[in-house]
Design an enzyme around this catalytic site. Structure first.
Site, PDB file in Angstrom:
ATOM      1  N   TYR A  32       0.850  -1.193   0.000  1.00 40.62           N
ATOM      2  CA  TYR A  32       0.000   0.000   0.000  1.00 40.62           C
ATOM      3  C   TYR A  32       0.888   1.247   0.000  1.00 40.62           C
ATOM      4  O   TYR A  32       0.861   2.061   0.914  1.00 40.62           O
ATOM      5  CB  TYR A  32      -0.984  -0.008   1.176  1.00 40.62           C
ATOM      6  CG  TYR A  32      -2.296   0.663   0.806  1.00 40.62           C
ATOM      7  CD1 TYR A  32      -3.156   0.057  -0.097  1.00 40.62           C
ATOM      8  CD2 TYR A  32      -2.649   1.897   1.321  1.00 40.62           C
ATOM      9  CE1 TYR A  32      -4.334   0.668  -0.482  1.00 40.62           C
ATOM     10  CE2 TYR A  32      -3.827   2.523   0.942  1.00 40.62           C
ATOM     11  CZ  TYR A  32      -4.661   1.890   0.047  1.00 40.62           C
ATOM     12  OH  TYR A  32      -5.835   2.509  -0.334  1.00 40.62           O
ATOM     13  N   GLY A  36       6.838   7.443   1.225  1.00 45.70           N
ATOM     14  CA  GLY A  36       7.840   6.907   2.147  1.00 45.70           C
ATOM     15  C   GLY A  36       8.462   5.636   1.593  1.00 45.70           C
ATOM     16  O   GLY A  36       9.687   5.480   1.558  1.00 45.70           O
ATOM     17  N   HIS A  37       7.601   4.724   1.138  1.00 52.68           N
ATOM     18  CA  HIS A  37       8.109   3.491   0.526  1.00 52.68           C
ATOM     19  C   HIS A  37       8.955   3.823  -0.715  1.00 52.68           C
ATOM     20  O   HIS A  37      10.009   3.227  -0.937  1.00 52.68           O
ATOM     21  CB  HIS A  37       6.948   2.584   0.102  1.00 52.68           C
ATOM     22  CG  HIS A  37       6.102   2.078   1.237  1.00 52.68           C
ATOM     23  ND1 HIS A  37       4.817   2.508   1.453  1.00 52.68           N
ATOM     24  CD2 HIS A  37       6.367   1.184   2.211  1.00 52.68           C
ATOM     25  CE1 HIS A  37       4.323   1.888   2.507  1.00 52.68           C
ATOM     26  NE2 HIS A  37       5.230   1.090   2.997  1.00 52.68           N
ATOM     27  N   GLN A  61       3.479 -10.629  12.858  1.00 52.64           N
ATOM     28  CA  GLN A  61       3.772  -9.393  13.589  1.00 52.64           C
ATOM     29  C   GLN A  61       2.500  -8.658  14.003  1.00 52.64           C
ATOM     30  O   GLN A  61       2.569  -7.561  14.548  1.00 52.64           O
ATOM     31  CB  GLN A  61       4.715  -8.495  12.785  1.00 52.64           C
ATOM     32  CG  GLN A  61       4.109  -7.861  11.549  1.00 52.64           C
ATOM     33  CD  GLN A  61       5.173  -7.178  10.710  1.00 52.64           C
ATOM     34  OE1 GLN A  61       6.098  -7.803  10.196  1.00 52.64           O
ATOM     35  NE2 GLN A  61       5.061  -5.861  10.572  1.00 52.64           N
ATOM     36  N   LYS A 149      10.932   6.120  10.281  1.00 52.13           N
ATOM     37  CA  LYS A 149       9.635   6.254  10.955  1.00 52.13           C
ATOM     38  C   LYS A 149       9.456   5.146  11.989  1.00 52.13           C
ATOM     39  O   LYS A 149       8.980   5.391  13.090  1.00 52.13           O
ATOM     40  CB  LYS A 149       8.479   6.193   9.961  1.00 52.13           C
ATOM     41  CG  LYS A 149       7.144   6.432  10.662  1.00 52.13           C
ATOM     42  CD  LYS A 149       6.026   6.601   9.675  1.00 52.13           C
ATOM     43  CE  LYS A 149       5.387   5.285   9.323  1.00 52.13           C
ATOM     44  NZ  LYS A 149       4.529   4.741  10.387  1.00 52.13           N
ATOM     45  N   VAL A 176       9.436  10.415   5.577  1.00 53.89           N
ATOM     46  CA  VAL A 176       8.765  11.241   4.566  1.00 53.89           C
ATOM     47  C   VAL A 176       7.422  11.667   5.141  1.00 53.89           C
ATOM     48  O   VAL A 176       6.659  10.837   5.660  1.00 53.89           O
ATOM     49  CB  VAL A 176       8.578  10.478   3.242  1.00 53.89           C
ATOM     50  CG1 VAL A 176       7.844  11.331   2.218  1.00 53.89           C
ATOM     51  CG2 VAL A 176       9.934  10.033   2.690  1.00 53.89           C
ATOM     52  N   LEU A 184       3.902   9.987   6.653  1.00 55.34           N
ATOM     53  CA  LEU A 184       3.107   9.140   5.760  1.00 55.34           C
ATOM     54  C   LEU A 184       3.070   7.723   6.316  1.00 55.34           C
ATOM     55  O   LEU A 184       4.054   7.224   6.851  1.00 55.34           O
ATOM     56  CB  LEU A 184       3.705   9.139   4.353  1.00 55.34           C
ATOM     57  CG  LEU A 184       3.747  10.476   3.624  1.00 55.34           C
ATOM     58  CD1 LEU A 184       4.263  10.291   2.195  1.00 55.34           C
ATOM     59  CD2 LEU A 184       2.377  11.152   3.602  1.00 55.34           C
ATOM     60  N   SER A 185       1.901   7.102   6.220  1.00 60.90           N
ATOM     61  CA  SER A 185       1.726   5.735   6.697  1.00 60.90           C
ATOM     62  C   SER A 185       0.575   5.105   5.935  1.00 60.90           C
ATOM     63  O   SER A 185      -0.423   5.771   5.636  1.00 60.90           O
ATOM     64  CB  SER A 185       1.395   5.742   8.197  1.00 60.90           C
ATOM     65  OG  SER A 185       0.870   4.478   8.584  1.00 60.90           O
ATOM     66  N   ARG A 187      -1.461   3.259   7.156  1.00 65.62           N
ATOM     67  CA  ARG A 187      -2.601   3.261   8.072  1.00 65.62           C
ATOM     68  C   ARG A 187      -3.295   4.625   8.145  1.00 65.62           C
ATOM     69  O   ARG A 187      -4.354   4.734   8.779  1.00 65.62           O
ATOM     70  CB  ARG A 187      -2.164   2.824   9.473  1.00 65.62           C
ATOM     71  CG  ARG A 187      -1.816   1.343   9.556  1.00 65.62           C
ATOM     72  CD  ARG A 187      -1.605   0.914  10.996  1.00 65.62           C
ATOM     73  NE  ARG A 187      -1.552  -0.534  11.149  1.00 65.62           N
ATOM     74  CZ  ARG A 187      -0.427  -1.251  11.272  1.00 65.62           C
ATOM     75  NH1 ARG A 187       0.743  -0.653  11.251  1.00 65.62           N
ATOM     76  NH2 ARG A 187      -0.467  -2.562  11.418  1.00 65.62           N
TER      77      ARG A 187
HETATM   78  P1  AMP Z   1       5.457  -0.800   6.058  1.00 68.42           P
HETATM   79  O1  AMP Z   1       5.034  -1.177   4.683  1.00 68.42           O
HETATM   80  O2  AMP Z   1       4.580   0.213   6.701  1.00 68.42           O
HETATM   81  O3  AMP Z   1       5.780  -1.981   6.927  1.00 68.42           O
HETATM   82  O4  AMP Z   1       6.834  -0.044   5.886  1.00 68.42           O
HETATM   83  C1  AMP Z   1       7.880  -0.591   5.123  1.00 68.42           C
HETATM   84  C2  AMP Z   1       9.107   0.263   5.282  1.00 68.42           C
HETATM   85  O5  AMP Z   1       8.796   1.596   4.897  1.00 68.42           O
HETATM   86  C3  AMP Z   1       9.607   0.342   6.740  1.00 68.42           C
HETATM   87  O6  AMP Z   1      11.027   0.302   6.730  1.00 68.42           O
HETATM   88  C4  AMP Z   1       9.111   1.687   7.182  1.00 68.42           C
HETATM   89  O7  AMP Z   1       9.911   2.273   8.187  1.00 68.42           O
HETATM   90  C5  AMP Z   1       9.189   2.484   5.913  1.00 68.42           C
HETATM   91  N1  AMP Z   1       8.297   3.646   5.969  1.00 68.42           N
HETATM   92  C6  AMP Z   1       6.955   3.632   6.210  1.00 68.42           C
HETATM   93  N2  AMP Z   1       6.479   4.895   6.232  1.00 68.42           N
HETATM   94  C7  AMP Z   1       7.545   5.716   6.021  1.00 68.42           C
HETATM   95  C8  AMP Z   1       7.714   7.134   5.927  1.00 68.42           C
HETATM   96  N3  AMP Z   1       6.686   7.973   6.069  1.00 68.42           N
HETATM   97  N4  AMP Z   1       8.948   7.613   5.688  1.00 68.42           N
HETATM   98  C9  AMP Z   1      10.004   6.772   5.547  1.00 68.42           C
HETATM   99  N5  AMP Z   1       9.911   5.443   5.615  1.00 68.42           N
HETATM  100  C10 AMP Z   1       8.707   4.911   5.845  1.00 68.42           C
END
Ligand code: AMP
Length: 281
Positions: A32, A36-37, A61, A149, A176, A184-185, A187
């Site tokens: 998703y 950031g990704h 997890q 993050k 980011v 950014l997330s 979620r």
């Molecule tokens: P996730 O898909 O949320 O598990 O995140 C995958 C990777 O993307 C992890 O290393 C997170 O730390 C990184 N990540 C998620 N959101 C951000 C963001 N806003 N800025 C930088 N890295 C991010």
């Protein structure tokens, strides 16, 4: 970009690349995608010859009452983004591909996992360490890229890699943010309009604490009080999970700032649980 679903194919492809003398960079994600990704993938592109992006919503997890089933997913869009940002291979396994029915082996770093996010998510980091170990083994990656993050996650993985001599180098990428400061997330899609409007206050208050440190404040209690006061008036829809000043590397709680310090928090807003952190010095 190749899309691969089996552990065997991933391992064989990466082995072949290594035999050809190519370096492999891994970007583990749950999909998703947002910017950031994308910034992790862009960083990965600069580090080595082949970029492997894994897209796996890792069941181990998530706690029993967490959002595993409803976690947002959009494989088609994600594949397009990964391709645009230089991925050579997208690994999208089913859970059964990474976890045999009688899988019994876990990797954990308990001392760093029983605090901060680990208090409300007791099995979370065990799942993260275990799935990252599987991905490191399958890819034999030279580098693995993670976002700042999830600071606790990154610190734990650095410790795991150091303690167990994994032949991979962990690389961190700055957070980011949206223009208004919200990290950014994936979620963030859970937020209502009203919650989304207040959510940037999470970062603004942390940034205010950073300014206090720049002006000479060293007491964690004073910093926390200031942040909580701001949130009381400006983040009424937020429910505090935790707010801590920690040693940036060990994650140990800090009362007086003398070395590298980070302020980290988790705030629940409606259905979302948002985490953020800021380097204080
Ligand atoms: P996730 O898909 O949320 O598990 O995140 C995958 C990777 O993307 C992890 O290393 C997170 O730390 C990184 N990540 C998620 N959101 C951000 C963001 N806003 N800025 C930088 N890295 C991010």
């Amino acid at each position: 970009m190749q899309i691969i679903k089996t552990a065997k194919e991933l391992s064989e492809t990466c082995r072949q690349w290594h035999r050809e003398g190519k370096s492999v960079v891994l970007v583990p994600t749950m999909g998703y995608y947002h910017e950031g990704h994308a910034s992790l993938m862009d960083k990965a592109r600069t580090l080595g010859d082949k970029v492997v992006v894994s897209l796996f919503v890792n069941p181990t997890q998530f706690g029993p009452n967490e959002d595993y089933a409803s976690y947002p997913r959009d494989l088609e869009r994600d594949a397009a983004i990964a391709g645009e940002h230089g991925a050579d291979l997208l690994f999208t396994p089913e859970p059964s591909e990474l976890y045999a029915p009688d899988a019994a082996t876990w990797v954990e770093v308990p001392e760093m996992s029983n605090l901060l996010c680990g208090i409300t998510r007791p099995i979370h980091f065990r799942g993260v360490c275990t799935v990252c170990t599987k991905l490191f083994m399958l890819t034999q990656a030279d580098y693995a890229v993670f976002g700042d993050k999830d600071w606790q996650q990154q610190a734990i993985l650095r410790r795991m890699v150091r303690d167990l001599f994994y032949p991979v180098q962990i690389v961190g990428v700055p957070i980011v943010r949206a223009e208004d400061g919200l990290a950014l997330s994936s979620r963030n899609v859970y937020l209502t309009e009203e919650e989304r409007a207040q959510a940037p206050e999470i970062h603004r208050a942390l940034d205010y604490a950073r300014t206090m440190v720049a002006h000479g404040e060293t007491k964690a209690s004073a910093l926390k009080d200031a942040v909580l006061r701001r949130w009381a008036s400006k983040l009424p829809l937020g429910r505090l999970d935790y707010l801590q000043v920690i040693d940036s590397n060990s994650l140990a709680q800090v009362d007086e700032i003398t070395g590298p310090a980070t302020m980290a928090c988790a705030v629940k807003m409606g259905k979302a649980r948002l985490i953020d952190n800021i380097r204080l010095n």
